[in-house]
Design a protein around this motif. Sequence first.
Motif, short mmCIF file in Angstrom:
data_model
loop_
_atom_site.label_atom_id
_atom_site.label_comp_id
_atom_site.label_asym_id
_atom_site.label_seq_id
_atom_site.Cartn_x
_atom_site.Cartn_y
_atom_site.Cartn_z
N LYS A 1 0.82 -1.21 0.00
CA LYS A 1 0.00 0.00 0.00
C LYS A 1 0.86 1.26 0.00
N ARG A 2 2.17 1.07 -0.23
CA ARG A 2 3.13 2.16 -0.39
C ARG A 2 3.29 3.03 0.86
N PHE A 3 3.15 2.40 2.02
CA PHE A 3 3.45 3.13 3.26
C PHE A 3 4.97 3.07 3.49
N PRO A 4 5.61 4.21 3.86
CA PRO A 4 7.07 4.24 4.05
C PRO A 4 7.54 3.41 5.23
N SER A 5 7.94 2.18 4.96
CA SER A 5 8.38 1.23 5.98
C SER A 5 9.32 0.22 5.33
N PRO A 6 10.05 -0.57 6.12
CA PRO A 6 11.03 -1.50 5.55
C PRO A 6 10.39 -2.58 4.68
N ARG A 7 11.03 -2.91 3.57
CA ARG A 7 10.58 -4.01 2.72
C ARG A 7 11.26 -5.29 3.18
N VAL A 8 10.48 -6.35 3.36
CA VAL A 8 11.02 -7.64 3.77
C VAL A 8 11.57 -8.37 2.54
N VAL A 9 12.78 -8.90 2.67
CA VAL A 9 13.42 -9.63 1.57
C VAL A 9 13.13 -11.12 1.74
N LYS A 10 12.59 -11.75 0.73
CA LYS A 10 12.29 -13.18 0.79
C LYS A 10 13.58 -13.99 0.65
N ASN A 11 13.60 -15.18 1.29
CA ASN A 11 14.76 -16.05 1.14
C ASN A 11 14.63 -16.85 -0.16
N ASN A 12 15.58 -17.71 -0.43
CA ASN A 12 15.57 -18.42 -1.71
C ASN A 12 14.48 -19.49 -1.82
N LYS A 13 13.70 -19.66 -0.72
CA LYS A 13 12.55 -20.54 -0.76
C LYS A 13 11.25 -19.76 -0.87
N GLY A 14 11.38 -18.43 -1.00
CA GLY A 14 10.21 -17.59 -1.14
C GLY A 14 9.52 -17.23 0.15
N LYS A 15 10.16 -17.51 1.30
CA LYS A 15 9.58 -17.20 2.60
C LYS A 15 10.09 -15.86 3.13
N LEU A 16 9.26 -15.22 3.96
CA LEU A 16 9.63 -13.93 4.53
C LEU A 16 10.58 -14.08 5.72
N TYR A 17 10.60 -15.25 6.34
CA TYR A 17 11.45 -15.47 7.51
C TYR A 17 12.36 -16.68 7.29
N SER A 18 13.39 -16.78 8.11
CA SER A 18 14.27 -17.94 8.11
C SER A 18 14.55 -18.31 9.56
N VAL A 19 15.34 -19.34 9.78
CA VAL A 19 15.73 -19.75 11.13
C VAL A 19 17.25 -19.87 11.17
N TYR A 20 17.86 -19.13 12.09
CA TYR A 20 19.32 -19.14 12.24
C TYR A 20 19.66 -19.53 13.67
N HIS A 21 20.39 -20.59 13.85
CA HIS A 21 20.74 -21.10 15.19
C HIS A 21 19.50 -21.22 16.07
N ARG A 22 18.44 -21.79 15.49
CA ARG A 22 17.17 -22.03 16.17
C ARG A 22 16.43 -20.75 16.53
N ARG A 23 16.85 -19.65 15.97
CA ARG A 23 16.17 -18.38 16.22
C ARG A 23 15.52 -17.86 14.94
N PRO A 24 14.29 -17.33 15.03
CA PRO A 24 13.67 -16.73 13.85
C PRO A 24 14.49 -15.53 13.40
N CYS A 25 14.58 -15.31 12.11
CA CYS A 25 15.35 -14.17 11.60
C CYS A 25 14.73 -13.69 10.30
N ALA A 26 15.12 -12.50 9.88
CA ALA A 26 14.59 -11.93 8.64
C ALA A 26 15.57 -10.91 8.10
N VAL A 27 15.44 -10.63 6.81
CA VAL A 27 16.27 -9.63 6.14
C VAL A 27 15.35 -8.52 5.62
#
Length: 218
Positions: A66-92
């Motif tokens: 909706k074009r609100f000025p906020s961070p864009r989430v980068v999808k991982n190579n599986k097309g997901k918005l989140y990943s798991v790093y050392h058993r912790r949720p993470c995102a780019v």
Amino acid sequence: MYKSTDIKRFLTKTYNLEIQSLVRLNQGMANTNYLVNKSYIFKIYSVRTVKQLSFELEVLKQLKRKRFPSPRVVKNNKGKLYSVYHRRPCAVFEYIKGKMLKKATPSSLKEVGKQTAKLHKLLKNKQQKVSRVKWDFVDVKKALKKERKGIIKKRFPQAKERLDFLQQELNKIKLPNSLVKGFTHQDIKPDNIVISKSGKMSFIDFDNSYRGVLLIDL
């Protein structure tokens, strides 16, 4: 403590990013943040579950659509918005370039108000199916009652006096149950407002966001 070499390998493998620079940022108490290639923020969440993080990321996805000025989430190579790093949720996230709002002026406060109203309006129908920590007055009172003995037991300096003062101040606040509810940012402050060179204002850090009383943001 996370190793930079390990993080670089993870980002290359999971996000196909060729890492040229990786700098840990001091911002954030509950999460660990890294500036990647001066273009992305890699955030590792310490106290969020995958479901809780997914809610936040879906909110950001909707705001960008909706074009609100906020961070864009980068999808991982599986097309997901989140990943798991050392058993912790993470995102780019894409890094929003600019400077944090250092001084509150009448004009800047007016713009913050406009953007907050726009945020509330865009997400007025956003539903929340996952539990989040809430800071509405009712929830704060409940938390104070529940945690009081434990806080005093830990012998924090002047704990009882400070808790008594907080209780007295909360008792002075009388709010009707009919207050309008909707999506709230919950952490609108200078550190979470970025001003670009052109003067555009963006909101960042939606870690504490949830559906609650809109008045809290104001």
